[in-house]
Structure formats: C-alpha cells, structure tokens
Design a protein around this motif. Structure first.
Motif, mmCIF file in Angstrom:
data_model
loop_
_atom_site.group_PDB
_atom_site.id
_atom_site.type_symbol
_atom_site.label_atom_id
_atom_site.label_comp_id
_atom_site.label_asym_id
_atom_site.label_seq_id
_atom_site.Cartn_x
_atom_site.Cartn_y
_atom_site.Cartn_z
ATOM 1 N N MET A 1 0.842 -1.202 0.000
ATOM 2 C CA MET A 1 0.000 0.000 0.000
ATOM 3 C C MET A 1 0.871 1.245 0.000
ATOM 4 O O MET A 1 1.816 1.348 0.778
ATOM 5 C CB MET A 1 -0.824 -0.086 1.287
ATOM 6 C CG MET A 1 -1.873 0.919 1.470
ATOM 7 S SD MET A 1 -2.926 0.359 2.853
ATOM 8 C CE MET A 1 -4.006 1.757 2.960
ATOM 9 N N TYR A 2 0.537 2.185 -0.884
ATOM 10 C CA TYR A 2 1.273 3.449 -0.957
ATOM 11 C C TYR A 2 0.274 4.595 -0.829
ATOM 12 O O TYR A 2 -0.722 4.627 -1.550
ATOM 13 C CB TYR A 2 2.006 3.551 -2.301
ATOM 14 C CG TYR A 2 2.857 4.794 -2.464
ATOM 15 C CD1 TYR A 2 4.206 4.787 -2.135
ATOM 16 C CD2 TYR A 2 2.311 5.972 -2.959
ATOM 17 C CE1 TYR A 2 4.996 5.926 -2.292
ATOM 18 C CE2 TYR A 2 3.090 7.116 -3.121
ATOM 19 C CZ TYR A 2 4.428 7.082 -2.788
ATOM 20 O OH TYR A 2 5.204 8.209 -2.955
ATOM 21 N N VAL A 3 0.537 5.500 0.078
ATOM 22 C CA VAL A 3 -0.352 6.661 0.256
ATOM 23 C C VAL A 3 0.489 7.927 0.137
ATOM 24 O O VAL A 3 1.535 8.045 0.780
ATOM 25 C CB VAL A 3 -1.051 6.609 1.638
ATOM 26 C CG1 VAL A 3 -1.872 7.873 1.873
ATOM 27 C CG2 VAL A 3 -1.942 5.378 1.745
ATOM 28 N N CYS A 4 0.033 8.852 -0.705
ATOM 29 C CA CYS A 4 0.783 10.093 -0.890
ATOM 30 C C CYS A 4 0.861 10.845 0.440
ATOM 31 O O CYS A 4 -0.152 11.044 1.113
ATOM 32 C CB CYS A 4 0.120 10.979 -1.933
ATOM 33 S SG CYS A 4 0.218 10.250 -3.568
ATOM 34 N N GLY A 5 2.069 11.233 0.788
ATOM 35 C CA GLY A 5 2.290 11.912 2.067
ATOM 36 C C GLY A 5 2.257 13.422 1.919
ATOM 37 O O GLY A 5 1.847 13.952 0.884
ATOM 38 N N PRO B 1 -4.317 16.267 -11.327
ATOM 39 C CA PRO B 1 -3.504 15.488 -12.269
ATOM 40 C C PRO B 1 -2.538 14.497 -11.612
ATOM 41 O O PRO B 1 -1.972 13.658 -12.302
ATOM 42 C CB PRO B 1 -2.693 16.584 -12.968
ATOM 43 C CG PRO B 1 -2.497 17.629 -11.911
ATOM 44 C CD PRO B 1 -3.745 17.600 -11.063
ATOM 45 N N HIS B 2 -2.335 14.597 -10.261
ATOM 46 C CA HIS B 2 -1.209 13.863 -9.666
ATOM 47 C C HIS B 2 -1.243 12.359 -9.957
ATOM 48 O O HIS B 2 -0.269 11.797 -10.463
ATOM 49 C CB HIS B 2 -1.178 14.144 -8.167
ATOM 50 C CG HIS B 2 -0.004 13.533 -7.469
ATOM 51 N ND1 HIS B 2 1.291 13.709 -7.892
ATOM 52 C CD2 HIS B 2 0.079 12.706 -6.387
ATOM 53 C CE1 HIS B 2 2.117 13.049 -7.101
ATOM 54 N NE2 HIS B 2 1.402 12.428 -6.179
ATOM 55 N N HIS B 3 -2.353 11.720 -9.652
ATOM 56 C CA HIS B 3 -2.367 10.259 -9.825
ATOM 57 C C HIS B 3 -2.441 9.837 -11.291
ATOM 58 O O HIS B 3 -1.889 8.813 -11.682
ATOM 59 C CB HIS B 3 -3.497 9.651 -8.991
ATOM 60 C CG HIS B 3 -3.193 9.691 -7.522
ATOM 61 N ND1 HIS B 3 -4.139 9.493 -6.545
ATOM 62 C CD2 HIS B 3 -2.033 9.933 -6.862
ATOM 63 C CE1 HIS B 3 -3.569 9.603 -5.349
ATOM 64 N NE2 HIS B 3 -2.295 9.870 -5.520
ATOM 65 N N GLU B 4 -3.137 10.641 -12.074
ATOM 66 C CA GLU B 4 -3.177 10.351 -13.517
ATOM 67 C C GLU B 4 -1.742 10.387 -14.071
ATOM 68 O O GLU B 4 -1.351 9.530 -14.877
ATOM 69 C CB GLU B 4 -4.035 11.431 -14.214
ATOM 70 C CG GLU B 4 -4.407 11.101 -15.634
ATOM 71 C CD GLU B 4 -5.430 9.973 -15.739
ATOM 72 O OE1 GLU B 4 -6.561 10.147 -15.267
ATOM 73 O OE2 GLU B 4 -5.086 8.916 -16.302
ATOM 74 N N ASN B 5 -0.971 11.351 -13.616
ATOM 75 C CA ASN B 5 0.408 11.489 -14.097
ATOM 76 C C ASN B 5 1.317 10.398 -13.541
ATOM 77 O O ASN B 5 2.173 9.864 -14.254
ATOM 78 C CB ASN B 5 0.965 12.872 -13.737
ATOM 79 C CG ASN B 5 0.269 13.977 -14.520
ATOM 80 O OD1 ASN B 5 -0.539 13.702 -15.405
ATOM 81 N ND2 ASN B 5 0.566 15.224 -14.191
ATOM 82 N N GLU B 6 1.123 10.069 -12.267
ATOM 83 C CA GLU B 6 1.903 8.963 -11.684
ATOM 84 C C GLU B 6 1.695 7.696 -12.505
ATOM 85 O O GLU B 6 2.636 6.975 -12.828
ATOM 86 C CB GLU B 6 1.406 8.674 -10.267
ATOM 87 C CG GLU B 6 2.048 9.466 -9.184
ATOM 88 C CD GLU B 6 1.652 8.900 -7.824
ATOM 89 O OE1 GLU B 6 1.652 7.670 -7.639
ATOM 90 O OE2 GLU B 6 1.305 9.695 -6.946
ATOM 91 N N LEU B 7 0.429 7.450 -12.808
ATOM 92 C CA LEU B 7 0.073 6.235 -13.554
ATOM 93 C C LEU B 7 0.727 6.243 -14.941
ATOM 94 O O LEU B 7 1.335 5.252 -15.362
ATOM 95 C CB LEU B 7 -1.448 6.163 -13.671
ATOM 96 C CG LEU B 7 -2.071 4.950 -14.330
ATOM 97 C CD1 LEU B 7 -3.488 4.769 -13.814
ATOM 98 C CD2 LEU B 7 -2.109 5.008 -15.840
#
Ligand code: AMP
Ligand code: ZN
Length: 493
Positions: free
Chosen positions: A26-30, A233-239
C-alpha cells in the motif's frame, strides 16, 4: 466473506484480491512539508490509518509506504519567506508532521521515503521515459509527452480534447503539448538542484511517487491512496509515468478519501478558514477527532464544525463511560462459581456474536466505518444494560460475560484505531521511568506513584479520594484517562 473496495479506476466496488496471498502492499501520498498540516490533511491520513488497521485486523500483513515531498515550489517559497534553507524548513515540518501523526494515534508508515533521498532513482525513471520516447528535453527541462501515452485519462475519466487545460506545469513555450507535465525542472538561481543528464535541476512532483512506490513495493502493487483532489492530475500522471516505463499495470486498487469542508465551505487561504490540526488538538482530544472522522464514510465529504466536534465528543463519552463502568464491574466480579452462564448470559453472548459479524460486514463493505460505529454503539448499549443488571443485583457475577463484552469492545476499538494513541508518557508495567537529572525522582515517577495510590483508593472503593487525585492532576495539566485495561496519562500541551 471477502473485503470489497471501491476502485476509482473502475468506479465500482471490487473484491480485494492482493497480489500476494495474505499480504497487502500500500502506498499513500504523504505531505508536502512546508507548513503544519490542517484538519483536512488529517482526515485523509486518519482514513488510511483506519483502512490499514482494518486490513491488519483481518489478518493481512500490510506494507505501508508514505512519501515525504521535501523539495517543491511551496517549500522553496516558504523558506525564502522565513529566511531559512529549504532543507531546514522541510526538516522542521517533517518532524512536526511526525509528531502530529503520533498525537493522532496514526501508525507510523513501514517506510517514509523522502524525495531528496531518491533523486538518482527518479533520474533512472526519467531516462527510461526519454529512451522509450515518452519524454523529451526542452531547455534543460524534461517533459512527459501526454499525447504519446494512449491511456492518459483512464483513471480520472477525463477526455482532454474536450477540456480547457488549466495546467501550469511548465512554461508553455517549452512544451510540445498543453497537457505535458514536467519530470525535471532546470535549475533556477538560488534553488536547490542536482546534476542530471539534462543539466542541473530538480524533479517534478509526480515523478517521486511513481519512482518510490515501485522501488519499495514493486511494479503492480495493491493499493494506492490519497485525497480525492489528487486523482487529477497527480495520480493520472503517476500512472502514466509508471505504466509507460514498466509496460505493466501500476496499481490494482486506487482508493481516494473524500474532502473535508469547514462549515460547509471548502478550506482555503482566501476564505481564511484553514484549521491547523495543532490548533484543533489543543482543545480536543485526538480520540474525539478520530471519532468524528469515523462517523462519515471515508469517500463522502465531511463537514467539520464546532457542532460536529461536540457531537463526536458526546459519542466518545458514551463509549468511555461504558468502558469505565465495565472495568469497574469487572474489578468486583467473581472469578469462580460453577462457570455456568444463565439464560440471560447465553442470550447476551449470542447477541454479541451477531453484532461482531455485523461490524465486520460493514467494514468489509468498502470500510464503512460509519455503519460499523453504529454497531459499536449497539455493543455499548448491550454492555451498559448488562453491567447495570449486574451492579443493581448487588451480587458479584461471574467474570465471563463481562469479559466477553470487553473483548468485543476492545476488538472493535483496535479495528477502528480508537484508543490506540501512543500517549506521551504511559506507565508501562514492569518498566521503571527514568529518574530526574539531579538523581532525584522524576515527574514521571511521581505521577505514576500518585496514580498507583489512586488505583489503590479505587480498589478500596474510596472513589472520592480517587477522583480528588485525578482532578488535582488535571489542574496541574496532567490528563488521566481510564481506558479498558487500566489508565493512561499525558501532559497536556
Ligand atoms: P498535500 O500536503 O497538500 O499534498 O496534502 C496531503 C494529503 O491531504 C493529500 O492526500 C491531500 O489529498 C489531502 N488533503 C488536502 N486537503 C484536504 C481536505 N480539505 N480534505 C481532505 N483531504 C485533504
Ligand atoms: Zn503522490
């Protein structure tokens, strides 16, 4: 019954099937550490703590990674304002964040990687994207070319052609497409920078999460989480970064926590309604805050107000009173007897079993803590009724049914993370607190001694004396709380 989670990617609840049997990665953005966190941030971190604890409760081994963004525009700007280096500023607020989390009773992550300690790893991923033709260099910056990644938009469901772009991820003239975002930013005078194949600079924000999550959890890990505002956009870009580089699915389940509003309004600098967690913690116990958060499903918006805090405080009091009366009844109950339960006690056991199943059913259904709390209150009601019967009967009852109530309550507290706070100072049985610097007794030793006397007073039913000791300690700023299994204390800030 399997656990079901709502996956932002598919927009439905799905059965949770981890990559590896019995283990969840599990990874959660800090946090971006440029300030003290606010109560909205706290909600997201508490929600993921609740989810993690429940997975542990259901027997999973959980590897929980949470990054610390310690290089970023906001950090640089604030450091300039305060006249300190960005490193010093980031360190200060990272430590403040860790203290805040401890105060809230949030379990520390298995690992909390910092962006500045992973620059080489990020450069590797950026090189991979450049080599594969997904990224390009432009005047010392490196951009991800969104056009090249056919799946762009699949997480957030955005169709970029139909949208006005509002992204400001780099100067427009350096980018090929309006949606392209920076992986690497060329150094500017006075800013921290590292050397790279494209000249000195610093990483963009999104690249740190793709890099550190896959470094520690591997490709295609189980759960990726964050607040709802991070989907785009953060998670879309991470992906996009991760999948373009590895060619494999990045994450199995995307979980997003709903936003917290203040008095029905979005928290914002311009409205001046930002509530730092530290301020809220001065007047409210961490358990009250957790109770408030648990009362709303993690995906729903939550309205934070003085009224909702007061309601949560009243709910918590019902639970602590119940736990206190139960402990008290237990301390008087007889151990022995013929060990046979009465009809009434058999019925109570059955009811408790049923409530336990109901609780698990709600939590299994996409971590519905609000419904699960409702069941916890049913257990409180059952316990209060039984304890009332035992107490009014005047005769010492067998311990077994009281212990059953206690077990069910403790079990639910653990699953929800209630009363699990690492208190500032707690007397640990068998562990001698340190002595004072001058070799005399320390504050901790003296408080422990007073609390032992108070316990003895309670055992002798001198409740007036016991209360006097507690009240006097409260006046001195030492807060004592009776919890299942004993008492805890801490010095109030
Ligand atoms: P930040 O440091 O701004 O990246 O935020 C840290 C975490 O808090 C992220 O997961 C955000 O999505 C989350 N967050 C920020 N504002 C709120 C809010 N008002 N309610 C709930 N979560 C929030
Ligand atoms: Zn992130």
């Amino acid at each position: 019954m399997p656990i079901r989670v709502y996956n932002t990617m598919t927009r439905k609840k799905e059965e949770l099937v981890p990559r590896e049997l019995g283990k969840i990665s599990m990874y959660v953005c800090g946090p971006t550490v440029y300030n003290y966190i606010h109560i909205g941030n706290a909600r997201t971190f508490l929600n993921f703590d609740m989810i993690r604890r429940y997975l542990l409760y259901r027997g999973y081994e959980v590897e929980f990674i949470q990054n610390v963004t310690d290089v970023d525009d906001k950090i640089i700007n604030k450091a300039n304002e305060e006249g300190v280096s960005p490193e010093v500023l980031a360190d200060t607020y990272r430590e403040a964040f860790e203290l805040d989390m401890a105060d809230l009773g949030v379990m520390p992550p298995t690992m909390a990687p910092q962006a500045t300690e992973h620059i080489d790893d990020m450069l590797e991923v950026i090189s991979c994207l450049v080599d594969k033709g997904y990224a390009y260099e432009s005047e010392g910056d490196v951009y991800f070319e969104v056009e090249k990644f056919a799946d762009y938009g699949k997480l957030s469901g955005r169709n970029l052609d139909e949208q006005q772009h509002t992204l400001a991820s780099g100067p427009e003239d350096r980018k090929r497409g309006p949606w392209d975002f920076a992986l690497w930013k060329a150094a500017k005078p006075g800013e921290p920078s590292w050397s790279s194949p494209w000249g000195p600079g610093r990483p963009g924000w999104h690249i740190e999460c793709s890099t550190m999550s896959t470094k520690y959890l591997g490709e295609s890990f189980d759960i990726h989480g964050g607040g709802l505002d991070l989907v785009f956009p953060h998670h879309e870009n991470e992906l996009a970064q991760a999948e373009a580089c590895t060619g494999k699915p990045f994450v199995r389940y995307w979980i997003h926590s709903g936003m917290l509003n203040i008095d029905m309004e979005k928290m914002s600098k311009s409205l001046g309604n930002i509530r730092p967690l530290r301020e809220v913690l001065i007047e409210n116990d961490a358990q009250v805050i957790r109770m408030l958060m648990l009362g709303t499903h993690y995906r729903s918006p939550l309205n934070f107000s003085d009224d909702s805090l007061a309601d949560a405080g009243a709910s918590l009091e019902r639970v602590t009173n119940c736990a206190f009366n139960l402990e008290d009844a237990l301390s008087r109950a007889a151990v022995g007897g013929d060990g046979k339960k009465t009809e009434r006690e058999l019925e109570l056991s059955k009811k408790l079993e049923g409530l336990k199943d109901e609780f698990v059913g709600h939590m299994d259904d996409d971590f519905n803590s609000a419904a699960a709390l409702g069941v916890l209150f049913d257990v409180v009601r059952e316990t209060n009724t039984y304890v009332g019967e035992v107490t009014s009967g005047g005769e010492p009852r067998l311990k077994v049914s009281l212990l059953e109530c206690k077990e069910v309550l403790d079990d639910m507290f653990g699953a929800l993370g209630l009363f699990q706070t690492a208190w500032g100072t707690t007397s640990v049985p068998g562990e001698e607190p340190a002595r004072a610097a001058d070799g005399g007794p320390s504050r901790d030793q003296l408080v422990d001694l007073l609390l032992e006397v108070r316990q003895a007073a309670r055992d002798m039913k001198s409740f007036e004396l016991a209360d006097r000791i507690r009240d006097s300690l409260t006046e001195l700023g030492v807060r004592v709380e009776d919890v299942p299994g004993g008492y805890r204390w801490r010095v109030e800030r």
